[in-house]
Write a protein that holds these residues in place. Structure first.
Motif, short mmCIF file in Angstrom:
data_model
loop_
_atom_site.label_atom_id
_atom_site.label_comp_id
_atom_site.label_asym_id
_atom_site.label_seq_id
_atom_site.Cartn_x
_atom_site.Cartn_y
_atom_site.Cartn_z
N PHE A 62 0.83 -1.20 0.00
CA PHE A 62 0.00 0.00 0.00
C PHE A 62 0.86 1.26 0.00
CE2 PHE A 62 -3.44 -2.56 2.50
CZ PHE A 62 -3.72 -3.29 1.35
N SER A 63 1.98 1.23 0.75
CA SER A 63 2.87 2.37 0.83
C SER A 63 3.51 2.65 -0.53
CB SER A 63 3.96 2.11 1.87
OG SER A 63 4.86 3.20 1.95
N PHE A 64 3.97 1.60 -1.19
CA PHE A 64 4.64 1.79 -2.48
C PHE A 64 3.66 2.32 -3.52
CE2 PHE A 64 8.94 0.84 -3.73
CZ PHE A 64 8.92 0.94 -5.11
N ASP A 78 16.07 11.98 -2.71
CA ASP A 78 15.26 11.01 -1.97
C ASP A 78 13.76 11.20 -2.16
OD1 ASP A 78 17.49 9.72 -0.92
OD2 ASP A 78 17.64 11.11 0.76
N THR A 79 13.37 12.17 -3.00
CA THR A 79 11.93 12.41 -3.20
C THR A 79 11.35 11.41 -4.18
OG1 THR A 79 12.40 14.04 -4.92
CG2 THR A 79 12.07 14.87 -2.68
N ASN A 80 10.05 11.22 -4.06
CA ASN A 80 9.36 10.29 -4.96
C ASN A 80 8.28 11.04 -5.75
OD1 ASN A 80 7.14 10.55 -3.16
ND2 ASN A 80 7.96 8.89 -1.91
N ASP A 126 22.47 12.76 -6.90
CA ASP A 126 21.93 11.47 -7.36
C ASP A 126 22.74 10.28 -6.84
OD1 ASP A 126 24.11 12.00 -8.95
OD2 ASP A 126 23.08 11.68 -10.86
N ALA A 127 24.03 10.50 -6.55
CA ALA A 127 24.87 9.41 -6.04
C ALA A 127 24.50 9.01 -4.62
CB ALA A 127 26.34 9.81 -6.10
N GLN A 128 23.73 9.88 -3.94
CA GLN A 128 23.33 9.59 -2.56
C GLN A 128 21.89 9.10 -2.46
OE1 GLN A 128 24.48 12.37 0.58
NE2 GLN A 128 25.84 13.40 -0.87
N SER A 129 21.28 8.77 -3.58
CA SER A 129 19.88 8.32 -3.54
C SER A 129 19.81 6.89 -3.02
CB SER A 129 19.27 8.39 -4.94
OG SER A 129 17.91 8.02 -4.89
N TYR A 178 16.80 5.70 -1.27
CA TYR A 178 15.43 5.36 -0.87
C TYR A 178 14.57 4.84 -2.02
CZ TYR A 178 16.23 7.18 3.81
OH TYR A 178 16.71 7.36 5.08
N SER A 179 15.20 4.21 -3.01
CA SER A 179 14.40 3.67 -4.11
C SER A 179 13.42 2.61 -3.62
CB SER A 179 15.31 3.08 -5.19
OG SER A 179 16.11 2.05 -4.66
N PHE A 180 13.74 1.95 -2.51
CA PHE A 180 12.84 0.94 -1.96
C PHE A 180 11.54 1.57 -1.45
CE2 PHE A 180 15.21 2.35 1.73
CZ PHE A 180 14.31 2.33 2.77
N ARG A 181 11.56 2.91 -1.25
CA ARG A 181 10.34 3.62 -0.87
C ARG A 181 9.77 4.39 -2.06
NH1 ARG A 181 11.46 6.64 4.85
NH2 ARG A 181 11.94 4.85 6.12
#
Length: 222
Positions: free
Chosen positions: A103-105, A185-187, A210-213, A215-218
């Motif tokens: 649901f979160s994704f 880290d934004t979506n 971009d090298a510090q991103s 949170y792709s799992f979120r």
């Protein structure tokens, strides 16, 4: 901006994590050494929470709504699954924590449950209709108990701004400058939130690496 005479309440500062938000506000305070209570700054979720406390009645929530943590969310989803007459052991139905992740994704990437299951949980596709039914029941249960989960602080705020022009225009006029830190880290839903708030003034500045991103799992997608 403040040194050039822009009133603090005309500036919105956004970032992704609580730690980054504390550091961001500390730096502003160190630079200016003045009362910053009028300046809006914090995580996307904290700003969403602040708006919903003021205007949540537009969505049918009272200002004293409860925010569910992940454990509360999992327990409520498990209760909803049971009330739907589903025996998870019998049909290998996803557990509460997995459903919470699904649901979160869906919220953070603004995609359909079907798309998400096909990509990340294909073995749950045969249960698509039941999962959608559980999600609908979960939404109704939250509404009836005046409670929101963490993702609602974004999703419900964005929906309120999109559906209520009066509320949206108030903040679009107020926030003449929108500044976003840790943008990597934004979506998708956070990007839409920024776009709605900056629709009138169109003054947006973002900082990210971009090298510090991480949170792709979120659903982060710079």
């Amino acid at each position: 901006l403040l040194e050039q005479g822009v009133p603090p309440e005309k500036i919105l500062l956004l970032t992704f994590t609580n730690k980054a938000a504390r550091e961001m506000m500390r730096r502003v305070n160190d630079i200016l050494g003045q009362d910053l209570s009028a300046l809006w700054g914090g995580t996307f979720h904290s700003i969403g929470n602040r708006m919903l406390r003021r205007h949540g009645s537009a969505l049918g929530y009272s200002s004293g709504f409860t925010i569910l943590d992940r454990e509360d969310q999992k327990d409520l989803i498990n209760t909803v699954v049971a009330s739907a007459g589903i025996d998870p052991k019998e049909i290998r139905f996803p557990k509460g924590d997995v459903l919470a992740e699904i649901f979160s994704f869906v919220v953070n990437t603004e995609r359909s449950i079907e798309e998400l299951l096909a990509e990340k949980f294909p073995y749950f596709l045969p249960l698509l209709e039941q999962i959608k039914d559980v999600q609908a029941r979960y939404e109704r249960r939250k509404k009836s108990t005046n409670s929101l989960d963490f993702d609602d602080l974004l999703e419900k705020t964005l929906r309120m701004l999109e559906n209520d022009p009066t509320i949206a225009e108030r903040y679009q006029r107020q926030f003449q400058f929108v500044l976003v830190d840790e943008y990597q880290d934004t979506n998708r839903i956070q990007a839409d939130f920024i776009d709605v708030l900056a629709k009138q003034q169109r003054n947006v500045m973002v900082v990210g690496d971009d090298a510090q991103s991480i949170y792709s799992f979120r659903g982060a997608n710079y």
